[in-house]
Structures are given as C-alpha cells and as structure tokens.
Design an enzyme around this catalytic site. Structure first.
Site, PDB file in Angstrom:
ATOM      1  N   ASP A  75      13.464  -2.299   1.044  1.00 15.15           N
ATOM      2  CA  ASP A  75      14.709  -2.123   0.228  1.00 15.15           C
ATOM      3  C   ASP A  75      14.829  -2.723  -0.995  1.00 15.15           C
ATOM      4  OD1 ASP A  75      15.327   0.012   2.466  1.00 15.15           O
ATOM      5  OD2 ASP A  75      16.686  -1.460   3.288  1.00 15.15           O
TER       6      ASP A  75
ATOM      7  N   HIS B 125       7.273  -4.709   7.752  1.00 17.57           N
ATOM      8  CA  HIS B 125       8.427  -3.877   7.334  1.00 17.57           C
ATOM      9  C   HIS B 125       9.687  -3.866   8.248  1.00 17.57           C
ATOM     10  CE1 HIS B 125       9.139   0.567   6.370  1.00 17.57           C
ATOM     11  NE2 HIS B 125      10.475  -0.279   5.766  1.00 17.57           N
TER      12      HIS B 125
ATOM     13  N   THR C 286       0.312   5.303   0.138  1.00 21.75           N
ATOM     14  CA  THR C 286      -0.615   6.330  -0.075  1.00 21.75           C
ATOM     15  C   THR C 286      -0.360   7.416  -1.046  1.00 21.75           C
ATOM     16  OG1 THR C 286      -0.849   6.436   2.520  1.00 21.75           O
ATOM     17  CG2 THR C 286      -1.321   8.534   1.588  1.00 21.75           C
TER      18      THR C 286
ATOM     19  N   PRO D 206       0.963  -1.149  -0.132  1.00 21.01           N
ATOM     20  CA  PRO D 206      -0.117   0.243  -0.003  1.00 21.01           C
ATOM     21  C   PRO D 206       0.743   1.276  -0.009  1.00 21.01           C
ATOM     22  CG  PRO D 206      -0.156  -1.091   2.208  1.00 21.01           C
ATOM     23  CD  PRO D 206       0.870  -1.788   1.165  1.00 21.01           C
TER      24      PRO D 206
ATOM     25  N   GLN E 157      -6.519  -1.560   2.736  1.00 24.26           N
ATOM     26  CA  GLN E 157      -5.981  -1.136   3.986  1.00 24.26           C
ATOM     27  C   GLN E 157      -6.607  -0.291   5.079  1.00 24.26           C
ATOM     28  OE1 GLN E 157      -2.042   0.936   4.776  1.00 24.26           O
ATOM     29  NE2 GLN E 157      -1.379  -1.072   5.341  1.00 24.26           N
TER      30      GLN E 157
ATOM     31  N   CYS F  99       2.115   2.508  10.278  1.00 29.01           N
ATOM     32  CA  CYS F  99       2.312   3.712   9.722  1.00 29.01           C
ATOM     33  C   CYS F  99       3.080   4.652  10.846  1.00 29.01           C
ATOM     34  CB  CYS F  99       0.679   4.470   9.436  1.00 29.01           C
ATOM     35  SG  CYS F  99       1.058   6.242   8.971  1.00 29.01           S
TER      36      CYS F  99
HETATM   37  C1  LIG Z   1       5.060   7.003  -0.607  1.00 25.48           C
HETATM   38  C2  LIG Z   1       4.919   5.961   0.485  1.00 25.48           C
HETATM   39  C3  LIG Z   1       3.618   5.835   0.911  1.00 25.48           C
HETATM   40  C4  LIG Z   1       3.338   4.525   1.656  1.00 25.48           C
HETATM   41  N1  LIG Z   1       2.009   4.465   2.194  1.00 25.48           N
HETATM   42  C5  LIG Z   1       1.904   3.636   3.010  1.00 25.48           C
HETATM   43  C6  LIG Z   1       0.452   3.085   3.113  1.00 25.48           C
HETATM   44  O1  LIG Z   1      -0.480   3.740   2.703  1.00 25.48           O
HETATM   45  N2  LIG Z   1       0.177   1.978   4.259  1.00 25.48           N
HETATM   46  C7  LIG Z   1       1.236   1.193   4.783  1.00 25.48           C
HETATM   47  O2  LIG Z   1       1.113   0.038   5.226  1.00 25.48           O
HETATM   48  N3  LIG Z   1       2.453   1.679   4.154  1.00 25.48           N
HETATM   49  C8  LIG Z   1       2.644   2.652   3.431  1.00 25.48           C
HETATM   50  N4  LIG Z   1       4.099   2.942   3.044  1.00 25.48           N
HETATM   51  C9  LIG Z   1       5.189   1.805   3.298  1.00 25.48           C
HETATM   52  C10 LIG Z   1       5.353   0.809   2.424  1.00 25.48           C
HETATM   53  O3  LIG Z   1       4.221   0.197   2.118  1.00 25.48           O
HETATM   54  C11 LIG Z   1       6.524  -0.060   2.783  1.00 25.48           C
HETATM   55  O4  LIG Z   1       6.078  -1.032   3.712  1.00 25.48           O
HETATM   56  C12 LIG Z   1       7.731   0.578   2.976  1.00 25.48           C
HETATM   57  O5  LIG Z   1       7.999   1.673   1.996  1.00 25.48           O
HETATM   58  C13 LIG Z   1       9.143  -0.312   2.995  1.00 25.48           C
HETATM   59  O6  LIG Z   1       9.181  -0.953   1.699  1.00 25.48           O
HETATM   60  P1  LIG Z   1      10.385  -0.553   0.634  1.00 25.48           P
HETATM   61  O7  LIG Z   1      11.666  -0.234   1.368  1.00 25.48           O
HETATM   62  O8  LIG Z   1      10.270  -1.628  -0.341  1.00 25.48           O
HETATM   63  O9  LIG Z   1       9.765   0.758   0.325  1.00 25.48           O
HETATM   64  C14 LIG Z   1       4.372   3.916   2.210  1.00 25.48           C
HETATM   65  C15 LIG Z   1       5.719   4.255   1.665  1.00 25.48           C
HETATM   66  C16 LIG Z   1       5.964   5.190   0.991  1.00 25.48           C
HETATM   67  C17 LIG Z   1       7.298   5.470   0.419  1.00 25.48           C
END
Ligand SMILES: Cc1cc2nc3c(=O)[nH]c(=O)nc-3n(C[C@H](O)[C@H](O)[C@H](O)COP(=O)(O)O)c2cc1C
Length: 679
Positions: free
Chosen positions: A521, A478, A322, A320, A374, A407
């Site tokens: 990552d 995460h 945002t 997800p 979500q 969050c």
């Molecule tokens: C721009 C942005 C928006 C995000 N929005 C949400 C969200 O709405 N709900 C959620 O559970 N995590 C949200 N996250 C977290 C990601 O889903 C993810 O858990 C986190 O970025 C780690 O993964 P990554 O290192 O692959 O980016 C968001 C992350 C980013 C960068």
C-alpha cells in the site's frame, strides 16, 4: 472542508463530476506468469461476457442484494476474453532485405524481396513527437502538417526513430514505421538507409539490453541435454541423506514382525494436471525430489561467505510485477529513481523446458543498476537447475535471484509453488540451500506473504529460519496473507513483528543482519518513511504505487509529494512509448506490442488523482476516487478509465491503431460509460 466517506479520495468539490467510479480489482491484475497468462487467455476466449446490464425494473431488497453480489463477482477476476495476436504488415518484407542484406533463400523466400512494392503499400511513417511537441490542450501532441508533395509517400522524413536516435542504427531497416528518421532519398528516387557512426559506438555501451538466452541454450534445454553437474550432485546428496535417514529409522524402530517395510511418507501436494509444471517432464527424477522434501538439509554453506556483497540500504526497490513490470516499465522507473528492480515472476518449469518467452523475462536494460530475476517453482528439482542455468549463462547480468513465496493465484499455488511454500518449510529449506549452491556467488533473496490463511500468519516463525539457517541475502514481506484481497490494508504491525523476530534470532546467534523490505500500500513519500520508521524495515518494496505513479521513487528520495503536471505525465508516457519501441521493435508488430503494454500501463496510471485536486495530502492507494475533471483537458483525459481513451493516448506516439488490433484490459475497464472498453 467537506467530510468524505472513509475510503473515498477527498477530491475538492469543484472537480467532482459524479460521486463514484467502479472499483478496480488488483488481485485479478496480479494473477499469472507468461505461462499461466497464456492459459487463462485461452480459457475464456469467446465467452461473450457482456458489460453490466442496467435494466429499469423494480427489484425487491433481496433481489437488489443478489444483483449487487453478482455484479461484484462479474467485475472481479481477470478479463477472460483477453487474447493477443501480433499485428503484421499486409505484405511482409524479408528482414534481411529490409537491411540491405542478401537472402540465402532467394526466390524461395516466403517474404517479399520487392522493396518498392513493400513501400507502396506501407502505411505512412508514424511521427514520434518530441517533448516540445506536447501541450496540455488538444491535440496534446502536435504533429506537423504534411507537405502536399510528400503526402503520397510512405516515408516521412520529418519523423525521428527513437531506436536510431539512441544507438545510431535501426535493426528493422526498411520495415521500421519511423523509417524517415534513418533514410534518405537517393538521386534515383530510391530510399536508402543511413547509420550514425558516432552514436553507433556510444549506443553499444549506453543503451542496449543484456541477458539474451541463445538458441543453443534453449535447444539444449528443450532436448534435455543441458548439463547440470551442481544440481545432480546436490540432489544425489539429498537422496543419499534421505536413504541414510530411512536406514537409521529402520534400525531404531524395527517394524513389528517380518521384513522391514519402507515407510512412504505423504507426498507434497501433487501438481494439478492442468498446470504447466505437471505437463512438462522434470529433468531430474521426481523420486529425488520427493526425497529432497523429506530429509534433513545437507551442509549449509557459511553465511554470506561466498556471495557477492550487494548494498540494499537506502535504495528504492521496484517489486516484481507480472506483465506490467516489463523491461520498458522498469527502465522508466529507473529514470524516476528506482535503484533496485526485479523482473516478472518466471516459472522454473518453463525455464527448464527452454521456453523463449520465459527466458525473455531475464532480460535487463543496462540502466537497471541492481537487477534480480524472480523464480517460482515447487521443488528443488525444478528450482535448483534453473538457478544453475542462470548462474552459468548470466552471472554478470543478474545481481540476485528472488524466490517467489508469495504468489497467491490458484494456478501457481496448486502446484505447490508461490505462497504454498510458506506452509512447507522443510522443502523450502532444501530449495534455498540447493539454489544457493547452484547460484555460486549470486545472492539469493526471498519474497513472502504473511501466511496462507487469513488470521493465521506464519511468517514470524519462517523468516527467522530463512535468515539464520538458509543463507539468504535479503527478504521482502508483503503484509498480506494469500487469502486476503487488496481491498484490505496490508498489516504493517505484523511486518514489524516479523522484523523483530528476525532481529532477535540474529542477535541470539550473533549473526549479521540481513536486509528486510516490507511491502503493501505504499503510495507516497509520507507512507514510505513512516513505514520505515514504524516497522524497522530497511526499505519498502513499491508495486502498485509505481504502476499508478511511476514518479513515486522521486518523491521518496526527495522526501516530498509531487504535484506533477499533466504535461509532465504525458512526457512520461512518451518515454514509456519510446522504451517500448526500443524493446519490442519499431516495425508493425513491435509498434502494436508496445501499444498493448502502454495501454496496460495506462490501465493503472489513470487511477492517479492529482495532488492539486485533493483536500488532504497525500493520496491513499486504496481510496476510491469519484469521477472528476482535471485542471486542464489533458489531466481530465489522463484520468479516464475508458480503455478507448488509452488507445487514443497511445495513438499520439504510436500512430493509429490498426483495425485488426484490439485491447482488453487485464482488470475490467472502469469505463466512463458503463460498457467495457472496446479499444
Ligand atoms: C499487477 C501485479 C502483478 C504482480 N506480479 C508479481 C510477481 O510477478 N511477483 C511477485 O512476487 N509479486 C507480484 N505482485 C505483488 C507485488 O509485487 C507486491 O508484493 C504487492 O502488490 C503489494 O505491494 P503494493 O501494495 O505496493 O502493490 C504483483 C502485483 C500486481 C498488482
């Protein structure tokens, strides 16, 4: 081979233009749901932040350090001047008339019914390029010359309307900015709309969206008349259990001297008064809710028995996101191999108050094969009824519901929602049991961070309980704490520890294994498969990796790193523009909303460093790239962090941005010049 400082993308020397670019701040980008976003957008409007000043004065070492700290602080955080206004036609045409229908308001209608006058002032149609119009040298998207005899008309019969092409009808009719794609000139010179009957039939089955909250549902919610039998029964059960527990306690430990006094336990952190949740009255009495937070959990239903069985293994999962994880973006990721998709986080309180904007977050494109919604919320009295509405209204359109326990942003955390639930396991259990009951056969999943405070991970204790006691269908972890910023790497060793703890408890109690996804990552096929091998997760949730390179799902599935060409990337952008138009509409407002989200997507995509430019493969997500040129002019343009270039790219597909339109990126733009993008 040259050596590269740690944390720097190893770009081959011949492509480097300048040694470093400005850092980005993903924490800022993550913050906010539609509600918190709105609040923040209003917060700083007009605060007149300037770009970093580079005055040529001599500074002492201490002054330099202070300035660097201040610069860093300035660059951190969301862009406070973000404010979005819809762009409208100068002369607004009645939408019923735009579709050849009559209008019951007649001359009282506040929109014009004069189609010739409307067409006379309407800007010329936008030409939507096809894949064969795209090249890697300027102008990148070819637009055919306009014949002189037609150039004064607003209708361009050479264009195609992406919506009409898909479904054989365009609901915007004459208001469509691609009108020539579904109109013809009649003998009397008037413009007539056309429909494609064959496509219309196909389109209904193939390319529509589902999960629309009707005005009636929204009205019932707004007026607090929506029925919640499951929630009411559950909260009563929780309250009765609380009272029973209280009575047992009193009998067991009579207070010294006189009448028994009810022991009031410390309440859960109260929502901040500025929070959305606090400002909206809860539909169910908060005393019930406090009770829910304090007593033993009511009956736990048998594990998985009543839930739909979903297959999670061997599937790629787009997390997800945002704002940026909107429906058109998810649709794009599905095209490139995403199997599981999840909507943007929505606030339970806003769902319950009937917010149209929040309910738009449950919309799903039919191509999304396994789709979750979500929710974030702080207590059973908000989350259980929201789950109940979803189950009653959208049972066939929602495959799972995910509870956000990760969050990090203050606005959410301070209400007791998001990652705050990690430190409130008793309450979390009651939320999960209640939501599970309200959801009926829809599976419930949970997304967590490793803990709240840096150095104090808690998920290895919480996750086995979530798996064994509260009947969830899957979990995602995460690998960062709430406090940790994106600049530090996710802790995959700890993710493994949590997976092992869950598996040990499942083995002890002879329980079936629940799928666990890890996250953090992942930026390449290599990252993905080594994370799966080393940590024992069933899969890796992809987030920023997909934002920067939406084709990552193809790489993962095909076990390869894809040196995608600039033209292929431009075609991906073209597709995103098309999906944006499909979703937001092809009229003036829709085109410019699609433009806004396209620019938002480009504010991540420019960070991709083409594989052919790297000395070592694969690329890493947190490496800072130097300023570089690409292998062709298009590749160079796509690497630009200047928001004006993103607008320029949007104009290839969405026509010229109107003067009244502006774009301020969510994280501060890494402009090629030192100013923030003006766009
Ligand atoms: C721009 C942005 C928006 C995000 N929005 C949400 C969200 O709405 N709900 C959620 O559970 N995590 C949200 N996250 C977290 C990601 O889903 C993810 O858990 C986190 O970025 C780690 O993964 P990554 O290192 O692959 O980016 C968001 C992350 C980013 C960068």
């Amino acid at each position: 081979m040259s050596s590269y400082p740690v944390g720097t993308a190893p770009v081959k020397a011949e492509f480097i233009l300048a040694p470093s670019s400005l850092p980005v701040d993903d924490d800022a980008a993550e913050g906010g749901s539609s509600n918190t976003r709105r609040q923040r957008d209003d917060e700083g409007a007009g605060d007149g932040e300037d770009g970093p000043a580079h005055k040529k004065v001599k500074l002492t070492g201490a002054q330099k350090k202070k300035l660097a700290r201040e610069e860093k602080k300035k660059q951190r955080g969301s862009n406070k001047g973000r404010r979005w206004t819809k762009v409208r036609d100068e002369l607004e045409l009645c939408w019923k008339f735009a579709n050849n229908n009559s209008c019951e308001f007649g001359s009282e209608c506040r929109f014009t019914h004069d189609i010739p006058a409307y067409l006379a002032q309407k800007p010329r149609d936008i030409y939507f390029p096809s894949p064969s119009d795209l090249t890697d040298s300027p102008p990148f998207a070819k637009i055919p010359e306009t014949g002189s005899e037609e150039s004064d008309s607003s209708v361009d019969f050479r264009t195609r309307c992406p919506v009409f092409d898909d479904v054989g009808i365009c609901r915007l009719g004459v208001k469509c900015r691609f009108l020539g794609g579904h109109a013809r000139k009649a003998d009397d010179g008037t413009i007539q709309l056309v429909e494609d009957e064959t496509k219309k039939v196909d389109g209904i089955n193939a390319t529509t969206e589902v999960n629309f909250a009707t005005p009636n549902i929204l009205k019932l919610l707004r007026t607090k008349k929506y029925p919640f039998p499951v929630t009411d029964a559950y909260l009563k059960e929780v309250k009765d259990a609380a009272e029973e527990q209280e009575r047992t306690k009193e009998v067991a430990e009579p207070p010294a001297g006189g009448d028994a006094e009810v022991v009031v336990q410390a309440p859960e952190p109260e929502p901040d008064s500025t929070m959305a949740e606090a400002s909206e009255p809860s539909p169910v009495k908060s005393s019930l809710d406090e009770a829910a937070a304090q007593v033993d959990t009511p009956d736990v239903p048998p594990r998985f028995a009543e839930k739909r069985r979903l297959t999670w293994s061997d599937k790629t999962y787009l997390g997800p996101l945002t704002t940026v994880g909107n429906l058109p973006f998810r649709r794009l990721c599905v095209d490139y191999g995403a199997d599981i998709t999840c909507g943007e986080m929505g606030l339970a309180s806003s769902f319950l108050s009937g917010s149209k904007e929040e309910w738009s977050l449950v919309r799903r494109h039919r191509s999304e094969k396994m789709f979750g919604v979500q929710l974030a919320g702080s207590k059973p009295a908000l989350l259980v009824p929201t789950a109940e509405v979803i189950a009653r209204e959208f049972s066939s359109g929602v495959d799972f519901v995910d509870l956000n326990c990760g969050c990090p942003i203050d606005l959410v955390f301070r209400t007791g929602s998001g990652s705050a639930l990690l430190d409130a396991p008793g309450k979390l259990g009651k939320i999960l049991i209640g939501m599970n009951r309200a959801l009926g056969d829809i599976p419930l999943t949970v997304k967590l961070r490793t803990g709240v405070k840096e150095g104090r991970n808690t998920s290895h204790k919480l996750m086995p309980r979530i798996s064994a006691e509260w009947n969830v269908a899957a979990m995602t972890l995460h690998g960062r704490t709430r406090q940790q910023r994106y600049t530090k790497l996710a802790d995959w060793n700890y993710i493994k520890e949590c997976v092992d703890a869950v598996r040990a408890r499942e083995a002890d109690e002879d329980l079936p294994r629940i799928p666990i996804f890890g996250g953090g990552d992942c930026f390449s096929s290599q990252d993905y498969w080594s994370a799966v091998d080393q940590s024992g997760v069933d899969g890796v949730m992809i987030a920023r990796g997909a934002l920067i390179k939406p084709w990552i799902f193809t790489e993962i599935k095909e076990h390869r790193e894809w040196d995608i060409s600039s033209r292929e990337r431009l075609d991906l952008i073209r597709k995103y523009a098309e999906y944006g138009l499909d979703h937001f509409g092809t009229d003036t407002a829709g085109v410019n909303t699609a433009r806004r989200y396209l620019c938002e997507a480009l504010s991540f995509q420019y960070r991709y460093v083409p594989l052919g430019l790297l000395e070592q493969l694969p690329g890493r997500i947190n490496d800072r790239a130097p300023l570089f040129r690409g292998r062709d002019e298009l590749e160079t343009l796509l690497a630009s962090g200047d928001s004006r270039d993103w607008v320029k790219i949007s104009e290839m597909f969405l026509g010229p941005a109107p003067e009244s339109w502006s774009f301020t990126p969510k994280h501060k733009s890494n402009a090629y010049g030192s100013e923030e993008g003006q766009g």
